[in-house]
Design an enzyme around this catalytic site. Structure first.
Site, PDB file in Angstrom:
ATOM      1  N   TYR A   1       0.805  -1.223   0.000  1.00 60.09           N
ATOM      2  CA  TYR A   1       0.000   0.000   0.000  1.00 60.09           C
ATOM      3  C   TYR A   1       0.839   1.274   0.000  1.00 60.09           C
ATOM      4  O   TYR A   1       0.599   2.194   0.771  1.00 60.09           O
ATOM      5  CB  TYR A   1      -0.994   0.002   1.172  1.00 60.09           C
ATOM      6  CG  TYR A   1      -1.538  -1.362   1.479  1.00 60.09           C
ATOM      7  CD1 TYR A   1      -2.130  -2.145   0.472  1.00 60.09           C
ATOM      8  CD2 TYR A   1      -1.439  -1.908   2.746  1.00 60.09           C
ATOM      9  CE1 TYR A   1      -2.606  -3.409   0.743  1.00 60.09           C
ATOM     10  CE2 TYR A   1      -1.910  -3.173   3.031  1.00 60.09           C
ATOM     11  CZ  TYR A   1      -2.480  -3.931   2.017  1.00 60.09           C
ATOM     12  OH  TYR A   1      -2.947  -5.206   2.294  1.00 60.09           O
ATOM     13  N   HIS A   2       1.802   1.336  -0.937  1.00 54.86           N
ATOM     14  CA  HIS A   2       2.669   2.501  -1.070  1.00 54.86           C
ATOM     15  C   HIS A   2       2.671   3.032  -2.503  1.00 54.86           C
ATOM     16  O   HIS A   2       3.733   3.226  -3.094  1.00 54.86           O
ATOM     17  CB  HIS A   2       4.094   2.151  -0.656  1.00 54.86           C
ATOM     18  CG  HIS A   2       4.244   1.672   0.746  1.00 54.86           C
ATOM     19  ND1 HIS A   2       5.331   0.916   1.171  1.00 54.86           N
ATOM     20  CD2 HIS A   2       3.452   1.837   1.840  1.00 54.86           C
ATOM     21  CE1 HIS A   2       5.195   0.640   2.460  1.00 54.86           C
ATOM     22  NE2 HIS A   2       4.059   1.185   2.888  1.00 54.86           N
ATOM     23  N   PRO A   3       1.516   3.297  -3.111  1.00 59.45           N
ATOM     24  CA  PRO A   3       1.524   3.755  -4.504  1.00 59.45           C
ATOM     25  C   PRO A   3       2.037   5.185  -4.633  1.00 59.45           C
ATOM     26  O   PRO A   3       1.729   6.056  -3.822  1.00 59.45           O
ATOM     27  CB  PRO A   3       0.044   3.661  -4.901  1.00 59.45           C
ATOM     28  CG  PRO A   3      -0.695   3.879  -3.609  1.00 59.45           C
ATOM     29  CD  PRO A   3       0.143   3.211  -2.567  1.00 59.45           C
TER      30      PRO A   3
END
Length: 550
Positions: free
Chosen positions: A483-485
């Protein structure tokens, strides 16, 4: 003191006006709302599609497990089928609430490596070298350990040590040392490499989102208006200059007019989507797929998506010391709740990675860690689902600097239709080799003597798995996003054709419009991204105020 104005528009729309309109009250938007209004000279409208951050689980650190699949506070995005992950759709959660993802994330405070930002500078982004970003990190921070050369104290963002350190986590750190990894008590200090406990954005056992640290004190100012339930539908332009934002609230169409600038802080998925439906993006896609009038042909909008891919390893524990055991016992659950409420300690304070480390696989170029590990004293089949009925714990590994890149493209001119998200995980051969090496190295750590008394059996992957091909098959079948876009509206040097922003975060080909969020990053940093987004917003606020004062 300047107040936000309201009036009735010519088309019957309700119109509110301010100097600056900020779209998105997430990790970046809350920072900007605070910094731009604190002098009293400028007025701000802050639009947030989600609700206020009143739900109690938002403020309990372990509450991220409850909010992970709650569409009231989470956009619940998902990728398109991923070719290198057996065609699976990968969950892409993003915060939909005041504080954005800082209100629902795993709380880890990790800046990345000094070399990450020097790489940005070397690519022509002079405003983003380590010498420029370290003061912004320090300005934001209220470090529990007090200020030093690396950290700040007195800032809006509380950064603290873990409130509850456990023998199981201690054993993991000792196992890392036995495997040759040094002890590191500060991943945000002089070096990132090593194993230790993570620091978190919390204070005395309570989550410290940007809504709490930055927005809450700013809301007392009359020159800030916060509008929740306000879903942006278009950026409005006069020619190529942004003039405001159309949004929908309670079924009614409204307009927020910006006397100075529109600041887009909707995140790595929604920021490129809103630009595209507003006519800013790749001309061919806007014309043929969306049918919207072109404002600026910017092929880079929605391109170069980067994210960290995570692989989890699960062990069955020999002792009832995990969160699984607490959740499975009514008496222990009540005790844990009381421990948190009265003391701010216990299992409810766990972040999504209590201990962990950063190490080198030898696959990627460079002399800094290329993988990150997280260690959590609970286990589950999938994040957001129930915990296992037995004692279990999880460790994970992700590649820090992937070469793979993807896209985010609006599939409709209606912002209510989710965008097409295609990360293209593992499309680069280097990424496949690095993540396999990382999993093998993590398993070697888990088999060290310090953890032997704690492990009853290896569940995932099975203990007999040995070859690189077998590990890659396991990764393809089980890996997911951490969850690091980032990087979907990336900034670049003046001669960089594959960039949508200049180094001061202004949208190329447009006036009075900036993008200030994770989408602006040229590459994903080496670690969790929330701290870097806050730093980026601090720098962005400086740019905005410097130009306003001219």
């Amino acid at each position: 003191m300047i107040h936000v104005a309201a009036r009735r528009g010519y088309a019957g729309e309700d119109v509110i006006e301010a100097d600056y309109v900020i779209v998105g009250a997430g990790s970046a938007g809350c920072v900007l709302a605070n910094r731009i209004t604190e002098s009293g000279r400028y007025s701000v409208i802050l639009l947030e599609a989600g609700p206020a951050d009143r739900h109690p689980w938002i403020h309990v650190p372990l509450g991220y497990g409850k909010l992970f699949v709650d569409p009231r506070y989470n956009w619940m995005f998902s990728s398109e089928p991923e070719p290198e992950l057996n065609g699976r759709r990968i969950a892409q959660p993003r915060g939909r609430v005041l504080g954005g993802s800082s209100s629902i994330n795993g709380l880890l405070y990790v800046r990345g490596q000094k070399e990450d930002f020097d790489r940005w500078r070397q690519a022509g982004l002079r405003e983003w070298g380590w010498d420029k970003v370290l003061p912004a990190f320090r300005k934001a921070e209220d470090q529990e350990r007090d200020a030093d050369a690396w950290h700040g104290a007195g800032g809006p963002l509380a950064v603290s040590d873990q409130r509850t350190m456990t023998p199981l986590c201690d054993a993991f750190i000792e196992a890392c040392k036995q495997a040759g990894l040094p002890r590191n008590d500060d991943f945000n200090g002089e070096t990132q490499e090593g194993a230790g406990y993570y620091q978190v954005t919390a204070r005395r056992g309570w989550r410290w989102s940007t809504a709490r640290g930055y927005l809450r004190p700013a809301r007392r100012r009359p020159n800030l208006r916060v509008v929740t339930g306000a879903a942006a539908t278009r950026i409005l332009f006069d020619g190529q200059a942004a003039t405001g934002v159309r949004f929908r609230k309670d079924g009614a169409e409204m307009v927020a007019k910006a006397g100075r600038e529109v600041l887009l802080c909707a995140g790595a998925f929604a920021s490129p989507q809103l630009l595209q439906v507003s006519g800013v993006g790749p001309a061919e896609w806007l014309r043929d797929r969306l049918g919207v009038p072109l404002v600026a042909d910017l092929p880079a909008v929605g391109r170069r998506l980067q994210d960290h891919l995570q692989v989890r390893l699960v062990q069955r524990a020999t002792r009832k010391v995990t969160v699984n055991d607490v959740v499975g016992s009514p008496a222990r659950s009540v005790a844990a709740a009381l421990q948190w409420a009265l003391l701010g300690r216990g299992p409810l304070t766990y972040s999504a990675g209590v201990a962990g480390g950063f190490f080198r696989t030898g696959v990627s170029p460079g002399e800094t860690p290329d993988v990150q590990s997280l260690f959590i004293p609970f286990s589950t089949d999938k994040m957001g689902t129930g915990l296992h009925p037995f004692s279990g714990f999880t460790s994970s590994v992700c590649q820090l600097r992937p070469a793979s890149a993807g896209t985010v493209l609006a599939q409709s001119e209606d912002m209510a239709t989710p965008p097409l998200i295609q990360p293209n995980y593992l499309s680069a051969e280097e990424d496949r080799r690095c993540i396999v090496a990382g999993v093998k190295q993590l398993r070697r750590i888990l088999r060290q003597p310090a953890l032997k008394p704690w492990i009853a059996s290896e569940l995932e992957p099975p203990p007999e798995m040995a070859s690189d091909d077998e590990f890659l098959d396991y990764i393809r079948a089980t890996a997911g996003s951490i969850y690091h876009p980032t990087s979907t509206v990336r900034m670049g040097a003046p001669d960089e054709p594959d960039a949508a922003l200049d180094e001061r975060l202004r949208v190329r080909g447009c006036g009075r419009l900036r993008v200030i969020d994770a989408s602006a990053m040229p590459w994903v940093p080496s670690g969790n991204t929330n701290a870097s987004v806050i730093m980026l917003a601090e720098r962005g606020a400086d740019f905005v105020l410097e130009e306003a004062a001219r």
